[in-house]
Enzyme design. Structure first.
Site, PDB file in Angstrom:
ATOM      1  N   CYS A  48      13.694  23.642 -55.041  1.00  0.00           N
ATOM      2  CA  CYS A  48      12.572  24.221 -55.788  1.00  0.00           C
ATOM      3  C   CYS A  48      11.755  25.199 -54.950  1.00  0.00           C
ATOM      4  CB  CYS A  48      11.660  23.109 -56.299  1.00  0.00           C
ATOM      5  SG  CYS A  48      12.521  21.655 -56.912  1.00  0.00           S
ATOM      6  N   ASP A  80      10.282  15.519 -56.807  1.00  0.00           N
ATOM      7  CA  ASP A  80      10.459  14.451 -57.789  1.00  0.00           C
ATOM      8  C   ASP A  80      11.943  14.145 -57.980  1.00  0.00           C
ATOM      9  OD1 ASP A  80       7.840  15.356 -57.984  1.00  0.00           O
ATOM     10  OD2 ASP A  80       7.688  14.842 -60.087  1.00  0.00           O
ATOM     11  N   CYS A 121       7.807  23.216 -57.012  1.00  0.00           N
ATOM     12  CA  CYS A 121       8.018  21.876 -57.557  1.00  0.00           C
ATOM     13  C   CYS A 121       6.730  21.336 -58.171  1.00  0.00           C
ATOM     14  CB  CYS A 121       8.551  20.934 -56.486  1.00  0.00           C
ATOM     15  SG  CYS A 121       9.136  19.355 -57.145  1.00  0.00           S
ATOM     16  N   CYS A 193      13.582  22.826 -61.260  1.00  0.00           N
ATOM     17  CA  CYS A 193      14.422  22.267 -62.329  1.00  0.00           C
ATOM     18  C   CYS A 193      14.426  23.144 -63.572  1.00  0.00           C
ATOM     19  CB  CYS A 193      13.936  20.870 -62.689  1.00  0.00           C
ATOM     20  SG  CYS A 193      14.055  19.696 -61.331  1.00  0.00           S
ATOM     21  N   GLU A 443       7.433   8.490 -61.820  1.00  0.00           N
ATOM     22  CA  GLU A 443       8.182   8.933 -62.986  1.00  0.00           C
ATOM     23  C   GLU A 443       9.374   8.001 -63.203  1.00  0.00           C
ATOM     24  OE1 GLU A 443       9.293  12.981 -62.386  1.00  0.00           O
ATOM     25  OE2 GLU A 443       7.273  13.738 -62.755  1.00  0.00           O
ATOM     26  N   SER A 469       9.367  12.057 -66.086  1.00  0.00           N
ATOM     27  CA  SER A 469       9.767  13.407 -65.744  1.00  0.00           C
ATOM     28  C   SER A 469       9.741  14.259 -67.001  1.00  0.00           C
ATOM     29  CB  SER A 469      11.182  13.393 -65.169  1.00  0.00           C
ATOM     30  OG  SER A 469      11.744  14.677 -65.177  1.00  0.00           O
TER      31      SER A 469
END
Length: 556
Positions: A48, A80, A121, A193, A443, A469
């Site tokens: 990220c 994460d 991120c 992501c 998460e 998430s």
């Protein structure tokens, strides 16, 4: 206007400070210019943020070209995706406070005149915005961009697909070799992501709330255009400084409502609730958890994005970017046009400049939405008097009633799921994972992904005082407040209690009377803290409820 940097750099008494800075190459000419802090969240622990060093160099080029002197500094970031499902995941939300604190400290200590925050991120985005609001210096936030989707057997995939594949593998629906093939293909390079998970949700929020230039964030990480965007960001911050435009001038109440609408319209992450509540507190804006439901009810879902839809953030860019999403909402009268953005132009003017790619199917007209209402829903009831959050951006069912399967930590729930101990109709309850109890409000993508991957996404629900998430899909209810560690009703649940999740009526209840809940809680004892020293212990001692954004505040 007296620039803060003059206090630390000008005059006979500041010769020592100048001598220190000259030791690393700054000249008298450099130090005579406005000083711009470049807050970088580069780190080598995830894709990220991995490319942010390169972008920082381009930002600094832009600052210098526009007459300023950049000074780059770094802070931490927690992935994460890497830490998911482990004790390390507890560090993620805690890092939001540490990042904000560290950026604020460097900004105050070195008395910068302006600041550019480079983020990627999840938690780095709201953390940087929190720091900019605290400092209230002229500033710009730039998101490093989305990762490109991977390709697996003819379809686009993201890391969320990998987490679901873990469940499929455990259920015997995917071989070890297939899982490895997907693992090797899902993340092809730098960038955050790829779906409308938390990073891309918060990237969208930052353009709508006005602290990021419209159209800058949605340029993907690997796109050659990102370098030019970074250079223009450096030039822009000098213009913002000359105009003396401050973050608190930009992030006002109507801008927050616009930001919530952007989440609802794109099926964005439930984490946005935590982060926008935290930002509102820093901005001095009145915002409550109920505002999210009000805005979401009037905002249609118009973006067909993963995890609930078909497309990725790279597809958003190709379709016309975040500006096209804004144009759709502006033209439909669903957001306020007048809030000023960091460019000095109002949101409506910036949005109307969007260019749509002919034939794109990613961003629908508001008149032909995917769903008539947005993806964020706030539930209340005898299990969550302060509220709980659920995302209904995909094809989730709107009602579920089933027996509670109660677990006091995420690992135990994950073991039960992968061992096939969960049955259709169950409500998996994971408690003592809230802001204080975790601590850090982990998460649950590992568990939610495994449930979906095992083929139970349409028959099993999940309830937690932790969070999810942005890649999570299915009927998953998080942020239940008050949390179990504070004696919330979720602490009173026992195995087999019947839980009702009613989306249309915004209810979350257990089939117990108020007297029965009170009786159980009277026998409840607060658990021993999981950490007694260090950053987790400090966080647990200071953190507020998820319904208030899980902010930390001093005990005055």
């Amino acid at each position: 206007m007296l620039l803060p940097s003059r206090i630390i750099l000008e005059g006979r008494e500041r010769a020592g400070a100048r001598a220190m800075l000259k030791a690393i190459g700054f000249t008298d000419e450099d130090l005579s210019r406005p000083i711009v802090g470049i807050a970088n969240t580069w780190i080598e622990t995830m894709p990220c943020n991995f490319h942010l060093r390169r972008l920082a160099a381009r930002v600094k080029d832009g600052v210098r070209a526009a007459g300023g002197t950049p000074m780059e500094f770094n802070t931490i970031a927690i992935s994460d995706g890497v830490t998911m499902g482990t004790e390390g995941m507890k560090a993620s939300l805690v890092s939001r406070e540490v990042i904000a604190d560290s950026m604020e400290l460097v900004g105050r200590g070195h008395m910068f005149d302006a600041m550019v925050a480079l983020v990627a991120c999840d938690k780095t985005i709201p953390a940087a915005a929190m720091a900019l609001l605290r400092l209230n210096l002229p500033g710009v936030l730039l998101y490093g961009g989305s990762i490109a989707p991977g390709r697996f057997r003819g379809r686009d995939v993201t890391v969320g697909d990998v987490y679901e594949a873990i469940g499929a593998n455990a259920a015997g629906l995917m071989t070890d070799a297939e899982l490895k093939e997907l693992e090797n293909a899902a993340c092809p390079g730098a960038g955050a992501c790829g779906g409308q998970f938390t990073a891309n949700t918060m990237s969208t929020v930052m353009e709508f709330i006005g602290i990021s230039p419209m159209g800058f964030n949605s340029v993907p990480a690997a796109d050659p255009q990102k370098d030019e965007v970074a250079r223009r960001t450096g030039e822009l911050v000098m213009d913002v400084l000359r105009r003396d435009l401050r973050p608190r001038d930009i992030m006002i109440r109507p801008a927050f409502e616009n930001a919530i609408a952007s989440v609802a319209a794109t099926g964005g992450s439930t984490n946005s609730v935590l982060h926008l509540l935290a930002l509102a507190r820093e901005a001095g804006v009145e915002l409550t958890i109920d505002d999210f439901d009000l805005v979401s009810r009037r905002t249609p879902l118009i973006a067909d994005l993963k995890p609930g839809g078909r497309y990725t953030a790279v597809d958003v860019h190709r379709a016309g970017g975040i500006p096209l999403i804004a144009r759709r909402l502006v033209e439909a009268g669903l957001v306020r046009e007048d809030p000023i953005t960091v460019t000095g132009k109002p949101l409506g003017e910036e949005a109307r400049r969007a260019v749509e790619t002919p034939g794109q199917e990613v961003i629908h007209p508001a008149s032909k939405p995917l769903k008539p209402t947005g993806g964020l829903v706030i539930l209340k009831g005898n299990l969550a008097p302060e509220g709980a959050v659920v995302k209904v951006a995909g094809h989730e069912r709107l009602y579920h009633r089933g027996p509670a399967r109660v677990f006091d930590r995420e690992e135990d729930a994950m073991k039960a799921v992968t061992s096939k101990c969960i049955r259709p109709g169950d409500v998996v309850v994971i408690r003592y994972e809230g802001p204080r109890g975790g601590p850090g409000m982990r998460e649950m993508l590992g568990v939610t992904g495994a449930i979906v991957g095992e083929g139970m996404g349409d028959s099993v629900a999940l309830l937690t005082d932790g969070r999810f998430s942005g890649a999570t899909r299915g009927l998953m209810v998080g942020h239940a407040a008050p949390e179990a560690a504070c004696g919330g009703p979720i602490a009173a649940l026992a195995e087999g209690d019947l839980i009702t999740i009613d989306i249309e009526n915004r209810r979350l209840d257990v089939s117990l009377t108020a007297e029965q809940i009170a009786q159980r809680l009277a026998a409840w004892r607060e658990p021993e803290p999981r950490y007694r020293t260090g950053v987790f212990a400090k966080y647990a001692a200071l953190v507020s409820s998820a319904s208030e954004g899980a902010i930390t505040r001093p005990k005055l």
